[in-house]
Design an enzyme around this catalytic site. Structure first.
Site, short mmCIF file in Angstrom:
data_model
loop_
_atom_site.label_atom_id
_atom_site.label_comp_id
_atom_site.label_asym_id
_atom_site.label_seq_id
_atom_site.Cartn_x
_atom_site.Cartn_y
_atom_site.Cartn_z
N ASP A 145 -9.42 -6.45 -3.90
CA ASP A 145 -8.94 -5.25 -3.22
C ASP A 145 -9.85 -4.07 -3.54
O ASP A 145 -9.98 -3.67 -4.70
CB ASP A 145 -7.50 -4.94 -3.66
CG ASP A 145 -6.79 -3.95 -2.74
OD1 ASP A 145 -7.46 -3.03 -2.23
OD2 ASP A 145 -5.57 -4.10 -2.55
N HIS A 193 -7.38 -5.93 0.59
CA HIS A 193 -6.19 -5.11 0.76
C HIS A 193 -5.37 -5.63 1.95
O HIS A 193 -5.84 -5.63 3.08
CB HIS A 193 -6.61 -3.66 1.01
CG HIS A 193 -5.51 -2.67 0.87
ND1 HIS A 193 -4.93 -2.39 -0.34
CD2 HIS A 193 -4.88 -1.89 1.78
CE1 HIS A 193 -4.01 -1.46 -0.18
NE2 HIS A 193 -3.94 -1.15 1.11
N SER A 207 0.83 -1.20 0.00
CA SER A 207 0.00 0.00 0.00
C SER A 207 0.87 1.26 0.00
O SER A 207 1.65 1.47 -0.93
CB SER A 207 -0.97 -0.05 1.19
OG SER A 207 -1.99 0.90 1.07
#
Length: 326
Positions: free
Chosen positions: A120, A153, A34
């Protein structure tokens, strides 16, 4: 200023932090999740002369946010059609011309691993595919992409975390997929894969980060006072080892989840069997960065994405220390 730095150093010692050591390092690679993926990508491009490869989990292309938090939160997480890779390539080249990134031609000799979970919803797969597009402009081979794991995620593992396709508070997903191993094996090749129940033999060490930030307290730049480093016993005893720098994601640093990312993301088990040292620098929240993200939109400096960025230079000094060059 020296007086304040001494105070910060002594505080670190009182909380069990030690000085980062130097080791017999033969290569350096990076990865991130991320915001950590964006940071790893920035670091890879800035120091591509030294770094042999990068693994990027759930992150978009270089300089995607272009110094704007609004762009970061919208285009660079949800709206891939609004991302113009040619513009980002031009910015990267301008930094190369100004000697603020290593030459992009170095990327041709790199290995890059790119992962996006098919479920995600935080950084959608289309954004991650823009990262792939960016790298393919400079690399004809050496890129491996994984887009078919039904993960939300987070960092995919085969032994720890919540359900693969759901949001987990520590952003580690048990997907029956060892992302750390697959990434490092692509970059370095020929690695031994650990079992999901592998017992660690090395040491996870809390080290002082203060000394790597020269002008103010690390929190000014969104950095914690301490980071983690995992050192297998062979590396501690002088064996030739690879250094891998792993950048956590937002809400995943020491202040939020303790050592969970450093302990459970899967890297340490790979490190034990294959002589890797894993460096886990730690970001921290501040007024401009409430979620403890790495700087990929400019909250710490307009130079956040190049060699003049405060976070970038601090982590570079940590890297150089492990190499015995700082």
């Amino acid at each position: 200023m020296k007086h304040y730095l001494l105070i910060f150093f002594m505080i670190g010692l009182c909380h069990g932090q030690v000085k980062l050591g130097s080791y017999n390092i033969n290569s350096v690679s990076v990865s991130g999740l991320s915001s950590g993926s964006y940071m790893a990508n920035q670091f890879h491009l800035a120091y591509s002369k030294r770094i042999v490869g990068a693994a990027l989990f759930a992150g978009g292309p270089y300089f995607c946010a272009q110094g704007s938090m609004t762009t970061a939160l919208n285009a660079c997480m949800k709206l891939p059609l609004s991302i113009n890779v040619e513009t980002l390539k031009s910015k990267a080249q301008s930094y190369v011309t100004s000697l603020l990134l290593d030459p992009l031609s170095n990327l041709a000799g790199s290995k890059v691993f790119i992962f996006s979970g098919s479920r995600d919803t935080v950084v959608v797969p289309g954004v991650v595919k823009k990262l792939e597009e960016f790298y393919r402009a400079y690399m004809s081979t050496g890129i491996q992409t994984v887009y078919d794991i039904p993960a939300e995620h987070g960092m995919p593992t085969d032994s720890y975390g919540g359900a693969c396709g759901t949001t987990n508070t520590d952003y580690i997903n048990n997907c029956n997929y060892n992302g750390a191993y697959e990434a490092l094996d692509h970059i370095h090749g020929g690695l031994v894969k650990p079992s999901s129940s592998a017992t660690l033999t090395g040491e996870l060490i809390l080290y002082d980060q203060v000394e790597y930030f020269k002008w103010a307290a690390p929190s000014t730049y969104g950095i914690d006072t301490a980071g983690y480093i995992y050192v297998p016993s062979a590396c501690k005893n002088g064996a030739s080892c690879s250094l891998h720098i792993a950048f956590h994601g937002c809400l995943q640093g020491r202040e939020k989840v303790g050592d969970k990312f450093a302990r459970y993301a899967g890297y340490n088990q790979v490190a034990d069997l294959n002589n890797f040292i894993i460096l886990y620098p730690q970001a921290k929240s501040n007024f401009s960065n409430p979620n403890g993200c790495w700087d990929w939109w400019g909250f710490s400096s307009i130079a956040y994405a190049n060699k003049n960025g405060y976070q970038m230079t601090g982590v570079e000094r940590m890297m150089l220390r492990t190499l015995g060059q700082y």
